[in-house]
Design a protein around this motif. Sequence first.
Motif, PDB file in Angstrom:
ATOM      1  N   VAL A   1      -0.234  -1.177  13.927  1.00  0.00           N
ATOM      2  CA  VAL A   1       1.096  -0.918  13.783  1.00  0.00           C
ATOM      3  C   VAL A   1       1.568  -0.733  12.430  1.00  0.00           C
ATOM      4  N   THR A   2       2.355   0.113  12.121  1.00  0.00           N
ATOM      5  CA  THR A   2       3.026   0.089  10.812  1.00  0.00           C
ATOM      6  C   THR A   2       4.412   0.221  10.913  1.00  0.00           C
ATOM      7  N   ILE A   3       5.099  -0.958  10.121  1.00  0.00           N
ATOM      8  CA  ILE A   3       6.462  -1.071  10.053  1.00  0.00           C
ATOM      9  C   ILE A   3       7.021  -0.910   8.793  1.00  0.00           C
ATOM     10  N   GLY A   4       7.148   0.743   8.562  1.00  0.00           N
ATOM     11  CA  GLY A   4       7.002   0.990   6.902  1.00  0.00           C
ATOM     12  C   GLY A   4       8.460   1.659   6.517  1.00  0.00           C
ATOM     13  N   ALA A   5       8.171   2.496   5.404  1.00  0.00           N
ATOM     14  CA  ALA A   5       9.045   3.169   4.639  1.00  0.00           C
ATOM     15  C   ALA A   5       8.766   4.564   5.074  1.00  0.00           C
ATOM     16  N   LEU A   6       9.870   5.490   5.070  1.00  0.00           N
ATOM     17  CA  LEU A   6       9.582   7.123   5.033  1.00  0.00           C
ATOM     18  C   LEU A   6       9.210   7.329   3.504  1.00  0.00           C
ATOM     19  N   SER A   7       9.108   8.646   3.128  1.00  0.00           N
ATOM     20  CA  SER A   7       8.564   9.150   1.891  1.00  0.00           C
ATOM     21  C   SER A   7       9.076   7.983   0.612  1.00  0.00           C
ATOM     22  N   THR A   8       8.274   7.696   0.021  1.00  0.00           N
ATOM     23  CA  THR A   8       8.660   6.926  -1.489  1.00  0.00           C
ATOM     24  C   THR A   8       8.502   7.707  -2.624  1.00  0.00           C
ATOM     25  N   LYS A   9       8.766   8.852  -2.678  1.00  0.00           N
ATOM     26  CA  LYS A   9       8.480   9.590  -3.651  1.00  0.00           C
ATOM     27  C   LYS A   9       9.286   9.455  -4.925  1.00  0.00           C
ATOM     28  N   ASP A  10      10.295   8.807  -4.604  1.00  0.00           N
ATOM     29  CA  ASP A  10      11.272   8.410  -5.529  1.00  0.00           C
ATOM     30  C   ASP A  10      11.023   7.160  -6.448  1.00  0.00           C
TER      31      ASP A  10
ATOM     32  N   LYS B   1      13.192   3.675  -8.264  1.00  0.00           N
ATOM     33  CA  LYS B   1      14.380   3.921  -7.934  1.00  0.00           C
ATOM     34  C   LYS B   1      14.902   3.279  -6.507  1.00  0.00           C
ATOM     35  N   MET B   2      13.862   3.340  -5.772  1.00  0.00           N
ATOM     36  CA  MET B   2      14.248   2.781  -4.415  1.00  0.00           C
ATOM     37  C   MET B   2      13.940   1.322  -4.317  1.00  0.00           C
ATOM     38  N   HIS B   3      13.380   0.618  -5.541  1.00  0.00           N
ATOM     39  CA  HIS B   3      13.459  -0.785  -5.421  1.00  0.00           C
ATOM     40  C   HIS B   3      14.695  -1.436  -5.031  1.00  0.00           C
ATOM     41  N   GLY B   4      14.481  -2.559  -3.886  1.00  0.00           N
ATOM     42  CA  GLY B   4      15.818  -3.113  -3.775  1.00  0.00           C
ATOM     43  C   GLY B   4      16.545  -2.634  -2.596  1.00  0.00           C
ATOM     44  N   THR B   5      16.193  -1.281  -2.118  1.00  0.00           N
ATOM     45  CA  THR B   5      16.982  -0.641  -1.086  1.00  0.00           C
ATOM     46  C   THR B   5      16.333  -1.135   0.249  1.00  0.00           C
ATOM     47  N   LYS B   6      17.052  -0.971   1.169  1.00  0.00           N
ATOM     48  CA  LYS B   6      16.509  -1.091   2.531  1.00  0.00           C
ATOM     49  C   LYS B   6      15.639   0.030   3.036  1.00  0.00           C
ATOM     50  N   ARG B   7      14.552   0.136   3.033  1.00  0.00           N
ATOM     51  CA  ARG B   7      13.598   1.261   3.140  1.00  0.00           C
ATOM     52  C   ARG B   7      12.831   0.947   4.418  1.00  0.00           C
ATOM     53  N   HIS B   8      12.767  -0.201   5.077  1.00  0.00           N
ATOM     54  CA  HIS B   8      12.194  -0.352   6.214  1.00  0.00           C
ATOM     55  C   HIS B   8      12.954  -0.791   7.388  1.00  0.00           C
ATOM     56  N   PRO B   9      12.238  -0.722   8.761  1.00  0.00           N
ATOM     57  CA  PRO B   9      13.169  -0.480  10.147  1.00  0.00           C
ATOM     58  C   PRO B   9      13.801  -2.112  10.051  1.00  0.00           C
ATOM     59  N   THR B  10      14.583  -2.099  11.107  1.00  0.00           N
ATOM     60  CA  THR B  10      14.929  -3.405  11.956  1.00  0.00           C
ATOM     61  C   THR B  10      14.417  -3.267  13.286  1.00  0.00           C
TER      62      THR B  10
ATOM     63  N   THR C   1       8.384  -4.670  21.871  1.00  0.00           N
ATOM     64  CA  THR C   1       6.862  -4.545  21.775  1.00  0.00           C
ATOM     65  C   THR C   1       6.405  -3.122  21.208  1.00  0.00           C
ATOM     66  N   LEU C   2       5.402  -3.150  20.325  1.00  0.00           N
ATOM     67  CA  LEU C   2       5.008  -2.110  19.570  1.00  0.00           C
ATOM     68  C   LEU C   2       3.444  -2.061  19.778  1.00  0.00           C
ATOM     69  N   TYR C   3       3.230  -1.151  20.565  1.00  0.00           N
ATOM     70  CA  TYR C   3       1.774  -0.734  20.998  1.00  0.00           C
ATOM     71  C   TYR C   3       0.965  -0.251  19.601  1.00  0.00           C
ATOM     72  N   SER C   4      -0.426  -0.294  19.848  1.00  0.00           N
ATOM     73  CA  SER C   4      -1.448   0.033  18.904  1.00  0.00           C
ATOM     74  C   SER C   4      -1.166   0.995  18.296  1.00  0.00           C
ATOM     75  N   GLY C   5      -1.458   1.326  16.997  1.00  0.00           N
ATOM     76  CA  GLY C   5      -1.249   2.619  16.200  1.00  0.00           C
ATOM     77  C   GLY C   5       0.179   3.142  16.071  1.00  0.00           C
ATOM     78  N   ALA C   6       1.112   2.454  16.479  1.00  0.00           N
ATOM     79  CA  ALA C   6       2.609   3.044  16.544  1.00  0.00           C
ATOM     80  C   ALA C   6       3.052   2.988  15.030  1.00  0.00           C
ATOM     81  N   SER C   7       3.940   3.898  14.501  1.00  0.00           N
ATOM     82  CA  SER C   7       4.103   3.881  13.255  1.00  0.00           C
ATOM     83  C   SER C   7       5.919   3.810  13.448  1.00  0.00           C
ATOM     84  N   VAL C   8       6.796   2.840  12.953  1.00  0.00           N
ATOM     85  CA  VAL C   8       8.158   2.907  12.997  1.00  0.00           C
ATOM     86  C   VAL C   8       8.521   2.900  11.493  1.00  0.00           C
ATOM     87  N   LEU C   9       9.503   3.870  11.088  1.00  0.00           N
ATOM     88  CA  LEU C   9       9.415   4.253   9.581  1.00  0.00           C
ATOM     89  C   LEU C   9      10.999   4.337   9.455  1.00  0.00           C
ATOM     90  N   GLY C  10      11.412   3.883   8.166  1.00  0.00           N
ATOM     91  CA  GLY C  10      12.802   4.099   7.681  1.00  0.00           C
ATOM     92  C   GLY C  10      13.495   2.990   7.949  1.00  0.00           C
TER      93      GLY C  10
END
Length: 312
Positions: free
Chosen positions: A220-229, A232-241, A247-256
Amino acid sequence: MNLEVEQVVDGILKDYQKGRDIDNLKFFEQPDRDQIVVILDELLAVLFPGYYREKVYHTVHTETKISVIIEDVMYRLRKQIELALLYDERYADVDRAQRKKAAKKITLEFFRRLPEIREYLDTDIEATFEGDPAANSKHEIVLSYPGILATAIYRLAHGLQRLNVPLIPRMMTEYSHTQTGVDIHPGAKIGKYFCIDHATGVVVGSTSVIGEHVKVYQGVTIGALSTKDGQKMHGTKRHPTIEDYVTLYSGASVLGGRTVIGEGAVIGGNAFVTKSVDPHTTVTIKTHELVVDRKSHKKTDEKELEQDDSLI
């Protein structure tokens, strides 16, 4: 041969003079990675006194032994925090006495909070036991489950992160990453009754907020969307709540950073979620049609047999 060796060594030494980050020669002005591992081992013995053996200190009374370990790890951690404070602009240019005083204050406050960390860990063990029918006992979970080890080290590192200690929290969680395959940033906020089942490949980003009674499976990945900036994105809310009872099952990606998974929701395996999900909702990937061609398989087997016969 000696002349050639000298020339090679001289070339490398000159390369250090270019002033890049990689050219740092201040050997004793950053935390010691080996010491951080020793500190983690001793802290785990403090968190789980009946499960982690300490071979150095030989005492008859258990409480005396634990007291000695606590005092030793406090001393070790204070020294490493003192070094880490060189990377905090508030302490970078002050004299060592002031850094030592600040490190002592931080260390004492961290240890005052250890009972709270242990309280959270107790709920994590409970959640793991209740959520895993394969578990024979809670003892088995503490002694062998990488998910609990990763969670324990994360909770220690998060405690130091809350006290604004540079470097050391990330060193702790990345060491845990190498040992368990679980990558939890110490800045993430995770509530009680957190369960990582099977552990390997789980990623939790630095600005993630996870509620209570949340269960995640491997990959499971609880991650950010594109971090190309980048920075500049340091300290901003980049990851989900992730709200309670999700329940997050195997291989799920929740981003943003704007993505919220509502209370009681279920995210199915391999789902790629970049938008918020309402509470008590199930998200799954539509199953592709599975085609089984037995005739083709049989013909292939017969051809292989004919080839094998020709070799006899």
